[in-house]
Design a protein around this motif. Structure first.
Motif, PDB file in Angstrom:
ATOM      1  N   PRO A 134       0.806  -1.236   0.000  1.00 53.11           N
ATOM      2  CA  PRO A 134       0.000   0.000   0.000  1.00 53.11           C
ATOM      3  C   PRO A 134       0.831   1.275   0.000  1.00 53.11           C
ATOM      4  CG  PRO A 134       0.126  -0.857   2.224  1.00 53.11           C
ATOM      5  CD  PRO A 134       0.917  -1.800   1.361  1.00 53.11           C
ATOM      6  N   SER A 135       2.131   1.191  -0.086  1.00 48.96           N
ATOM      7  CA  SER A 135       2.962   2.386   0.025  1.00 48.96           C
ATOM      8  C   SER A 135       2.837   3.251  -1.215  1.00 48.96           C
ATOM      9  CB  SER A 135       4.422   1.986   0.234  1.00 48.96           C
ATOM     10  OG  SER A 135       4.911   1.297  -0.908  1.00 48.96           O
ATOM     11  N   THR A 136       3.153   4.515  -1.030  1.00 44.07           N
ATOM     12  CA  THR A 136       3.118   5.446  -2.158  1.00 44.07           C
ATOM     13  C   THR A 136       4.218   5.136  -3.159  1.00 44.07           C
ATOM     14  OG1 THR A 136       2.289   7.144  -0.639  1.00 44.07           O
ATOM     15  CG2 THR A 136       3.085   7.890  -2.766  1.00 44.07           C
ATOM     16  N   ALA A 137       5.360   4.623  -2.671  1.00 44.02           N
ATOM     17  CA  ALA A 137       6.444   4.263  -3.579  1.00 44.02           C
ATOM     18  C   ALA A 137       6.012   3.168  -4.539  1.00 44.02           C
ATOM     19  CB  ALA A 137       7.664   3.822  -2.774  1.00 44.02           C
ATOM     20  N   ASN A 138       5.275   2.173  -4.050  1.00 42.04           N
ATOM     21  CA  ASN A 138       4.769   1.113  -4.926  1.00 42.04           C
ATOM     22  C   ASN A 138       3.743   1.677  -5.907  1.00 42.04           C
ATOM     23  OD1 ASN A 138       4.429  -1.674  -5.784  1.00 42.04           O
ATOM     24  ND2 ASN A 138       2.451  -1.592  -4.727  1.00 42.04           N
ATOM     25  N   LEU A 139       2.921   2.614  -5.441  1.00 44.30           N
ATOM     26  CA  LEU A 139       1.936   3.242  -6.335  1.00 44.30           C
ATOM     27  C   LEU A 139       2.637   3.997  -7.465  1.00 44.30           C
ATOM     28  CD1 LEU A 139      -1.128   3.900  -6.762  1.00 44.30           C
ATOM     29  CD2 LEU A 139      -0.721   5.978  -5.413  1.00 44.30           C
ATOM     30  N   VAL A 140       3.704   4.718  -7.138  1.00 43.98           N
ATOM     31  CA  VAL A 140       4.450   5.457  -8.157  1.00 43.98           C
ATOM     32  C   VAL A 140       5.152   4.496  -9.104  1.00 43.98           C
ATOM     33  CG1 VAL A 140       6.418   6.990  -8.494  1.00 43.98           C
ATOM     34  CG2 VAL A 140       4.705   7.530  -6.767  1.00 43.98           C
ATOM     35  N   ARG A 141       5.680   3.356  -8.576  1.00 45.99           N
ATOM     36  CA  ARG A 141       6.293   2.355  -9.455  1.00 45.99           C
ATOM     37  C   ARG A 141       5.291   1.844 -10.472  1.00 45.99           C
ATOM     38  NH1 ARG A 141       5.543  -2.368 -10.430  1.00 45.99           N
ATOM     39  NH2 ARG A 141       4.019  -2.531  -8.730  1.00 45.99           N
ATOM     40  N   ALA A 142       4.074   1.582  -9.998  1.00 44.62           N
ATOM     41  CA  ALA A 142       3.029   1.109 -10.910  1.00 44.62           C
ATOM     42  C   ALA A 142       2.662   2.197 -11.928  1.00 44.62           C
ATOM     43  CB  ALA A 142       1.806   0.681 -10.112  1.00 44.62           C
ATOM     44  N   PHE A 143       2.626   3.435 -11.492  1.00 45.45           N
ATOM     45  CA  PHE A 143       2.319   4.536 -12.410  1.00 45.45           C
ATOM     46  C   PHE A 143       3.385   4.658 -13.498  1.00 45.45           C
ATOM     47  CE2 PHE A 143       2.838   9.083 -13.456  1.00 45.45           C
ATOM     48  CZ  PHE A 143       1.613   9.317 -14.055  1.00 45.45           C
ATOM     49  N   CYS A 144       4.653   4.535 -13.116  1.00 40.68           N
ATOM     50  CA  CYS A 144       5.725   4.591 -14.110  1.00 40.68           C
ATOM     51  C   CYS A 144       5.618   3.439 -15.098  1.00 40.68           C
ATOM     52  CB  CYS A 144       7.086   4.560 -13.411  1.00 40.68           C
ATOM     53  SG  CYS A 144       7.472   6.053 -12.470  1.00 40.68           S
ATOM     54  N   ALA A 145       5.191   2.276 -14.612  1.00 39.16           N
ATOM     55  CA  ALA A 145       5.014   1.144 -15.517  1.00 39.16           C
ATOM     56  C   ALA A 145       3.902   1.411 -16.522  1.00 39.16           C
ATOM     57  CB  ALA A 145       4.720  -0.127 -14.709  1.00 39.16           C
ATOM     58  N   VAL A 146       2.806   2.006 -16.054  1.00 40.92           N
ATOM     59  CA  VAL A 146       1.702   2.318 -16.964  1.00 40.92           C
ATOM     60  C   VAL A 146       2.116   3.374 -17.984  1.00 40.92           C
ATOM     61  CG1 VAL A 146      -0.618   3.307 -17.082  1.00 40.92           C
ATOM     62  CG2 VAL A 146      -0.060   1.665 -15.288  1.00 40.92           C
ATOM     63  N   ARG A 147       2.937   4.304 -17.577  1.00 44.44           N
ATOM     64  CA  ARG A 147       3.242   5.447 -18.440  1.00 44.44           C
ATOM     65  C   ARG A 147       4.432   5.191 -19.372  1.00 44.44           C
ATOM     66  NH1 ARG A 147       3.927  11.718 -16.316  1.00 44.44           N
ATOM     67  NH2 ARG A 147       4.410  12.622 -18.372  1.00 44.44           N
ATOM     68  N   PHE A 148       5.437   4.452 -18.894  1.00 44.60           N
ATOM     69  CA  PHE A 148       6.678   4.371 -19.664  1.00 44.60           C
ATOM     70  C   PHE A 148       7.042   2.958 -20.131  1.00 44.60           C
ATOM     71  CE2 PHE A 148       7.438   7.933 -16.574  1.00 44.60           C
ATOM     72  CZ  PHE A 148       7.304   8.945 -17.503  1.00 44.60           C
ATOM     73  N   TYR A 149       6.340   1.933 -19.700  1.00 46.20           N
ATOM     74  CA  TYR A 149       6.713   0.558 -20.049  1.00 46.20           C
ATOM     75  C   TYR A 149       5.821   0.091 -21.192  1.00 46.20           C
ATOM     76  CZ  TYR A 149       8.541  -4.129 -19.256  1.00 46.20           C
ATOM     77  OH  TYR A 149       9.178  -5.350 -19.399  1.00 46.20           O
ATOM     78  N   ARG A 150       6.471  -0.246 -22.350  1.00 48.23           N
ATOM     79  CA  ARG A 150       5.726  -0.644 -23.527  1.00 48.23           C
ATOM     80  C   ARG A 150       6.377  -1.888 -24.136  1.00 48.23           C
ATOM     81  NH1 ARG A 150       3.138   2.675 -21.532  1.00 48.23           N
ATOM     82  NH2 ARG A 150       2.034   4.473 -22.427  1.00 48.23           N
ATOM     83  N   GLN A 151       5.577  -2.932 -24.287  1.00 44.25           N
ATOM     84  CA  GLN A 151       5.998  -4.133 -25.001  1.00 44.25           C
ATOM     85  C   GLN A 151       7.299  -4.713 -24.435  1.00 44.25           C
ATOM     86  OE1 GLN A 151       6.163  -3.116 -29.156  1.00 44.25           O
ATOM     87  NE2 GLN A 151       3.922  -2.847 -29.312  1.00 44.25           N
ATOM     88  N   GLY A 152       7.375  -4.791 -23.119  1.00 44.01           N
ATOM     89  CA  GLY A 152       8.483  -5.456 -22.469  1.00 44.01           C
ATOM     90  C   GLY A 152       9.731  -4.635 -22.272  1.00 44.01           C
ATOM     91  N   GLU A 153       9.713  -3.346 -22.593  1.00 45.99           N
ATOM     92  CA  GLU A 153      10.897  -2.519 -22.384  1.00 45.99           C
ATOM     93  C   GLU A 153      10.458  -1.084 -22.065  1.00 45.99           C
ATOM     94  OE1 GLU A 153      11.730  -1.479 -27.091  1.00 45.99           O
ATOM     95  OE2 GLU A 153      13.123  -2.780 -26.004  1.00 45.99           O
ATOM     96  N   TRP A 154      11.393  -0.380 -21.411  1.00 44.30           N
ATOM     97  CA  TRP A 154      11.120   1.013 -21.026  1.00 44.30           C
ATOM     98  C   TRP A 154      11.355   1.939 -22.216  1.00 44.30           C
ATOM     99  CZ3 TRP A 154       8.881   1.835 -16.430  1.00 44.30           C
ATOM    100  CH2 TRP A 154       9.014   0.850 -15.448  1.00 44.30           C
ATOM    101  N   LEU A 155      10.645   3.053 -22.198  1.00 42.81           N
ATOM    102  CA  LEU A 155      10.786   4.014 -23.287  1.00 42.81           C
ATOM    103  C   LEU A 155      12.185   4.607 -23.283  1.00 42.81           C
ATOM    104  CD1 LEU A 155       7.379   5.920 -23.098  1.00 42.81           C
ATOM    105  CD2 LEU A 155       8.003   4.016 -24.599  1.00 42.81           C
ATOM    106  N   SER A 156      12.647   4.975 -24.476  1.00 44.74           N
ATOM    107  CA  SER A 156      13.970   5.579 -24.599  1.00 44.74           C
ATOM    108  C   SER A 156      13.982   6.951 -23.949  1.00 44.74           C
ATOM    109  CB  SER A 156      14.356   5.699 -26.079  1.00 44.74           C
ATOM    110  OG  SER A 156      13.434   6.535 -26.760  1.00 44.74           O
ATOM    111  N   GLY A 157      15.133   7.346 -23.496  1.00 51.26           N
ATOM    112  CA  GLY A 157      15.277   8.639 -22.825  1.00 51.26           C
ATOM    113  C   GLY A 157      15.324   8.527 -21.329  1.00 51.26           C
TER     114      GLY A 157
END
Length: 950
Positions: free
Chosen positions: A317-340
């Motif tokens: 339930p931590s905010t850090a885990n929530l932010v990790r999940a948010f970064c996954a939704v926003r920047f993780y595509r097709q098994g890899e992180w976005l460039s940059g």
């Protein structure tokens, strides 16, 4: 060639001779011939001109010019002595030599100056006319808007739907009656106004009880359907640090002395100088940042919950885990992180740390860095230590040495690198407050809210220099330069503004501008309700600067005054104008609700500058109270405002006397302090006299009663005078009103056919009945309680004016009663009532006993006493004389026709003789006062006397 020329000359000569012969033959015989050359004709003409005397024409011209204040002779002499020969010297007209470079440059310079001046003149002229046109159009729009507001057209309108239920204490029938006189309000708008109104009522109840009230959070609950307005109030709640609720007074630790004080908490820090105190500026920037952080946290939660498969949130339930999940939704595509993104141990640590800071979880951001400390130190040595110092600092600042170290890394590597993680760049910029002039970061400040958060997170108020680029004042200048158009696009919500610009102004501490932006928008008035209640919340917390009468305007609610320190203009708000424009929509329907808003004005009575503005707010509140009383409809609802008197003479308090502490009115003339709510509640048990206060009487009751009296609302005016304890004034007003009623209701149009009639329309009859009833009740109560006797009130000659008014009221009521009896045919009773007034000398028979003689001395004495009567009775002289003559004539006609009860012929003759004496006495009395009535009235009396004598 010569032959041709001679031929032409010969033809011309012959043609000339033929023309001469033709002229000689065709001229009149009396016209002489002129055989002179051109030189001779010119000489003769000059001789004639020299003989003509032009002095007369010059004198006439000078006379005409003198009438226009023009000195013709002086101007003629000036022109005569004018020497124009040297105007253009020969040297200035000489052509320039090809080798004269200096003259050429001088000439070119002069021509450039002339052309520049001419060009500037044309531009200035065009700019002036363009500005004049724009100003005229703008002034016209402002005046038109003001006119529409005065006519009631500019009211919040969302949809034209009919009301079918009671709203704000008003029944549907009342609403339908009011709909014809004002623009319709939709059911949705009334529902919103009702929700906010409950908040204002609760606020005033808490103020009356001496406790604080979380007004901002109450407004948030009232505006729960508008996300942008909720965010605006959330910004204010964070700035003021207002808790969502207070513990009830029944709680053991919730003693009134331990409760926090919200009312005018920040008035000293905000109003004592032209700029807020440093502590308040820090609190404003911190509150704005916290509001944006709370808003972004809710956005992250909604984003993660709407993409559960991509987020993979799990059970942490931590905010850090929530932010990790948010970064996954926003920047993780097709098994890899976005460039940059720079990955640390396979995760975008810099993005996660930035978003944790973005939502205000700095401690959790530091924990994330500590989990990858070795990897981060290898890439960015010293950053984690600097971040720890920055996070532990209450003001989010670093020592200068560490700041310079981070600035060196930032300038040497990050700005020059081609593939720097934007979130790492943002963290360096944020922690060390670097490059404040560059306010945008690509791929980080992608939304308006992100950009605003970045600006407020970098605000540094540790320095007192307002010109510092990291200060709140510098940021405010930048945002004001951007203007509303950058935050409120024309499209988005059907052309209506959302209120984001008002939120931005709140974050900058421009509270007055925020209220004005909500009120003066062009979206149909949908946010004016929020503008009023935002102003109420700001005034309650002491964060609103009100404008004085000298600075304010009747059109604009916002005033910008120049600053003495050379900074930006100081805004102030015309709070009383804002409140009045809002409450006048419903003040006639529900005056009690309108008063709740008026009670807000005295909050600003402690504003120190401009001098006297605090007193002006009190006077404005009292003026609005008086205006509401005048505009409110009469009846029981009206008496609920000011109080009233029961039939037994006891009084009951109204809404306004109950809320006197909110209007800063004292309870006793001997006390110079304002009453406490406890004193008010305890004093109400001592009976009606304690309801009357010197301030309430002088500031509210008496001026309002005078205004009502001038508006011909006598009943309400009398009630206010009675509540003020001005009993003699009440009786005097009754006397004047009854006198006007007697004179206005009588007509002399039918004197020849049936005497003076007393007629009235349906409304006039109702008013007459109401006035008679009120007068009789008041006189009865006053007689029982010994009021209105006029003791201690004397006129110019030392007479008892109060007793005179009371006597006049009694006699005027008898005149009205006699008139009513006469119309009903009870002439005997009408005559008895008239005789009981002793206004007409009917019992003045002589001692000689002759039937037709009258004691003229007694009648004359009675006529001499006429000037000592009350002014209302003097005006009614024709009325009661004709009324008396009609009664005498009616009784005589009835006796002559055999009507009535009489023992015999002798008694009938005796009764007629008495009537003749009375009629004769009336005529003698009327003859002595003949010039105080019209000839028609006196003629009618004479005819009546003759009819009785026959």
């Amino acid at each position: 060639m010569n032959n041709l020329a001679s031929t032409d000359l010969s033809s011309i000569l012959s043609a000339s001779k033929d023309l001469t012969k033709h002229l000689l033959n065709s001229k009149p015989p009396d016209l002489p011939s002129v055989n002179l050359s051109l030189e001779q004709i010119e000489a003769q003409s000059r001789r004639l001109v020299s003989k003509h005397n032009a002095a007369g024409d010059v004198d006439k011209a000078n006379y005409l010019l003198a009438q226009a204040s023009v000195n013709g002779s002086a101007l003629s002499q000036s022109i005569a002595h004018l020497n124009a020969s040297t105007t253009f010297s020969s040297s200035s007209l000489q052509p320039l030599q090809d080798t004269d470079v200096s003259s050429f440059l001088r000439h070119a310079h002069e021509q450039n100056l002339i052309s520049t001046i001419e060009h500037g003149r044309k531009e200035t002229q065009e700019s002036f006319y363009r500005m004049l046109e724009d100003r005229t159009a703008r002034d016209w729009e402002v005046k038109k808007k003001r006119l529409f507001e005065q006519l009631g057209a500019s009211v919040p309108v969302a949809a034209s739907t009919s009301l079918a239920a009671s709203t704000m204490g008003m029944s549907s029938s009342t609403m339908k009656k009011q709909a014809s006189s004002s623009a319709p309000l939709s059911l949705q708008m009334h529902t919103k106004m009702l929700a906010y109104d409950r908040t204002i009522v609760a606020l005033n109840s808490a103020r009356l009880g001496g406790t604080s009230f979380p007004i901002v959070h109450a407004l948030i609950d009232a505006a729960n359907s508008n996300n942008q307005i909720v965010f605006m109030f959330t910004v204010l709640a964070n700035i003021t640090q207002e808790p969502p609720s207070l513990p009830p007074l029944e709680h053991a630790s919730a003693h009134i002395l331990n409760s926090p004080v919200f009312e005018r908490k920040y008035a000293k820090a905000y109003l004592t100088s032209q700029t807020p105190a440093i502590s308040l500026r820090k609190q404003i920037a911190s509150g704005a940042r916290q509001a944006l952080e709370e808003q972004y946290l809710s956005i992250i939660q909604r984003t993660v919950h709407s993409h559960p498969s991509e987020a993979q949130l799990g059970g942490d339930p931590s905010t850090a885990n929530l932010v990790r999940a948010f970064c996954a939704v926003r920047f993780y595509r097709q098994g890899e992180w976005l460039s940059g993104l720079e990955l640390v141990k396979g995760t975008p640590v810099w993005a996660q740390v930035f978003f944790l800071v973005r939502v205000g979880e700095v401690s959790e951001a530091f924990q994330v860095l500590m989990r990858v400390k070795d990897a981060v130190d290898a890439r960015e040595p010293g950053f984690i230590d600097a971040f720890r110092i920055w996070a532990d600092s209450t003001e989010r600042s670093l020592p200068r040495s560490i700041r310079d170290q981070l600035a060196g890394v930032y300038n040497a590597h990050m700005l020059q690198a081609q593939t720097t993680d934007p979130f790492k760049l943002a963290l360096y910029k944020l922690v060390a407050r670097l490059d404040a002039a560059r306010r945008s970061i690509p791929n980080v400040t992608t939304t308006t809210e992100d950009w605003l958060w970045m600006q407020f997170a970098m605000v540094d108020e540790s320095s007192s220099d307002e010109n510092d680029e990291s200060s709140l004042a510098s940021l405010t200048k930048v945002l004001l330069a951007y203007g509303e158009r950058h935050f409120e696009p024309a499209t988005g919500t059907g052309g209506q503004k959302s209120g984001l610009w008002a939120s931005v102004l709140l974050m900058c501490g421009q509270f007055e501008r925020a209220v004005a932006s909500l009120w003066d928008h062009d979206s149909g008035g949908s946010l004016q309700v929020e503008a009023v209640h935002l102003a109420v919340a700001l005034a309650y917390h002491g964060l609103l600067r009100v404008s004085s009468k000298a600075e304010g305007s009747d059109v604009d609610i916002l005033t910008l005054s120049p600053s003495t320190t050379g900074a930006q203009h100081i805004p102030s708000l015309a709070l009383h104008t804002l409140i009045w424009r809002y409450i006048r929509q419903f003040v006639k329907m529900d005056a009690k609700e309108g008063l709740q808003y008026v009670y807000i004005l005295p909050l600003s009575a402690d504003q120190p500058s401009p001098p006297g503005v605090g007193r002006e707010q009190l006077e404005a509140a009292w003026e609005l109270v008086r205006r509401i009383i005048v505009m409110a409809n009469g009846g029981p609802m009206w008496e609920e405002l000011v109080g009233g008197v029961r039939g037994d003479g006891t009084r009951f308090p109204g809404v306004i006397p109950t809320h006197l502490p909110l209007l800063r009115l004292s309870l006793s003339s001997s006390s110079n302090t304002y009453p406490s709510p406890q004193a008010l509640s305890s004093s109400s048990s001592f009976g009606p006299p304690t309801l009357q206060t010197s301030d309430y009487k002088s500031q509210i009751l008496l001026p309002t009663a005078s205004s009502l009296l001038s508006n011909d609302r006598l009943t309400e005016a009398i009630k206010l005078y009675d509540l003020a304890g001005e009993y003699d004034t009440v009786v005097g007003c009754l006397a004047q009103a009854l006198g006007n009623l007697v004179t206005s209701g009588s007509t002399t149009s039918g004197l020849g056919a049936g005497g003076m009639t007393w007629s009235a329309t349906g409304d006039q009859q109702d008013r007459t009945k109401e006035l008679e009833k009120t007068a009789r009740e008041i006189l009865t109560v006053y007689e029982r309680l010994g009021r209105g006797t006029g003791l201690g009130v004397s006129g110019p000659s030392g007479s008892n004016t109060g007793g005179k008014d009371r006597d006049a009221c009694v006699k005027l009521l008898k005149i009205l009663e006699a008139s009513e009896r006469g119309r009903d045919g009870h002439v005997e009773r009408a005559l008895e009532i008239i005789e009981s007034t002793a206004l007409v000398p009917l019992d003045v028979a002589t001692t000689s006993g002759k039937e037709s003689e009258v004691d003229v001395m007694k009648v004359t004495k009675k006529a001499e006493e006429f000037t000592q009567q009350h002014e209302a009775l003097q005006r009614c002289l024709p009325v009661y004389l004709v009324l008396c003559m009609d009664a005498l004539s009616g009784v005589a006609s009835k006796i002559k026709s055999g009507g009535g009860v009489h023992a015999g012929e002798a008694q009938r003759h005796a009764t007629l003789a008495i009537l003749r004496k009375k009629s004769r006495a009336l005529m003698v009395y009327a003859g002595l006062l003949k010039y105080r009535m019209s000839p028609e009235v006196y003629g009618y009396l004479a005819r009546g006397d003759v009819e009785i004598a026959l």
